[in-house]
Design a protein around this motif. Sequence first.
Motif, PDB file in Angstrom:
ATOM      1  N   ILE A 168       0.813  -1.218   0.000  1.00 44.05           N
ATOM      2  CA  ILE A 168       0.000   0.000   0.000  1.00 44.05           C
ATOM      3  C   ILE A 168       0.846   1.268   0.000  1.00 44.05           C
ATOM      4  CG2 ILE A 168      -0.239  -0.018   2.516  1.00 44.05           C
ATOM      5  CD1 ILE A 168      -2.808   1.259  -0.081  1.00 44.05           C
ATOM      6  N   THR A 175       2.651   6.177  -1.947  1.00 42.89           N
ATOM      7  CA  THR A 175       1.524   5.266  -2.109  1.00 42.89           C
ATOM      8  C   THR A 175       1.618   4.393  -3.349  1.00 42.89           C
ATOM      9  OG1 THR A 175       0.087   6.834  -0.965  1.00 42.89           O
ATOM     10  CG2 THR A 175      -0.988   5.182  -2.314  1.00 42.89           C
ATOM     11  N   THR A 179      -3.246  -0.295  -5.650  1.00 40.56           N
ATOM     12  CA  THR A 179      -3.946  -0.915  -4.519  1.00 40.56           C
ATOM     13  C   THR A 179      -5.099  -0.034  -4.057  1.00 40.56           C
ATOM     14  OG1 THR A 179      -1.953  -2.088  -3.792  1.00 40.56           O
ATOM     15  CG2 THR A 179      -3.686  -1.742  -2.157  1.00 40.56           C
ATOM     16  N   LEU A 180      -4.849   1.261  -3.918  1.00 43.59           N
ATOM     17  CA  LEU A 180      -5.932   2.167  -3.521  1.00 43.59           C
ATOM     18  C   LEU A 180      -7.096   2.103  -4.498  1.00 43.59           C
ATOM     19  CD1 LEU A 180      -4.417   5.562  -2.256  1.00 43.59           C
ATOM     20  CD2 LEU A 180      -5.500   3.746  -0.923  1.00 43.59           C
TER      21      LEU A 180
END
Length: 388
Positions: A168, A175, A179-180
């Motif tokens: 993550i 970041t 994944t987000l």
Amino acid sequence: MKAGSKKKATKSKPKPKARPAPDKAVHSADIQSFRTRIDSIDEQIHQLLNERASVAQQVGASKTAQGMHTADFYRPEREAQVLRKVIERNQGPLRNEEIVRLFREIMSACLAQEEPLKVAFLGPEGTFSQQAVLKHFGHSVRALPMGEIREVFEEVQAGHADFGVVPIENSTEGTVNHTLDMFLVSPLKICGEVELRIHQHLMGRMQGLPQISRVVSHQQSLAQCRQWLDEHLPGIERITASSNAEAARRARDEEGTAAIAGQTAAEVYGLNLIAHDIEDRPDNTTRFLVIGRKLFNASGSDKTTLLFSAGDTQSPGTLHRLLAPLARNNISMTRIESRPSRKHKWDYVFFIDVLGHSSESPLKEALEALKKEASLFRVLGSYPSAVL
């Protein structure tokens, strides 16, 4: 010797007294007594381990009788509590990291008495994601390598894997947006987090830097080693790969190609370690999320991850209004990210991490107030904070 000169008398230094020869018989007796004591302790440890495994079997049988499945046997909040107690009572000489690792493996082996957990991760074998799986779940799980982060989510959602582990964020490069973005379309929940200290190594079939024509690695790893590459391999082509393990495979198969990856990848693909610890920051750490199909209870030291939007993010004070309930309830926010909502241009959603569990006060009240202000609101997970 010149005439008239006198030779100075020199005093001979006294010879040091000879030390008495050690009594080999006494020394051997001491060693043997220590070994006998260790054997006795090992026997007690072995007996207690089997006793613990037997109790774990009884727990598993009880859960099976209630119609529970393998994934239901894993309780992240319970494991976190056990490991925190391990640290609290640890008096040494084993370090906290060592004793936690030992207990993690004990719990992993006991949990696998019925059937091992299946955990999907961003593969192939030899990635840092695999190391995160083993650190969090122990070596008694079935680790399932996937080609993409999307596939990890899909395997867990379909029930082919009990849990998944995905990166993550990195302390150096920030970041992992893929994944987000998956949380925008996936119903999966966050069940835990893993912090893994990342050591990057340069590896290949060659013996030294002069034989390197190109360097291949995941884009995150290339970025984490940018300064080292600029200094030691200036002008050498840098190529991104889908994973560090894929980069290691290319280094094995291609002449002149070196890879940046973890030491495990060098072992898996039979490569020489040309340079060690080439990451630019000594505290380089990657955080991984454990994803599953449901939320879990509070462990006593938790984080909560939220996804929300106000609909019109361009209006003055929108973010302030959304975050105000957290401030009023003295909730600590540890991270905030914005991502395009993918609904229409310039529309954004926010991901935030806060301390606390969504079922407990004062966070529970803060989230109820925040939900009233948001056009989109989801609790992605409340989960134990990483234990070491």
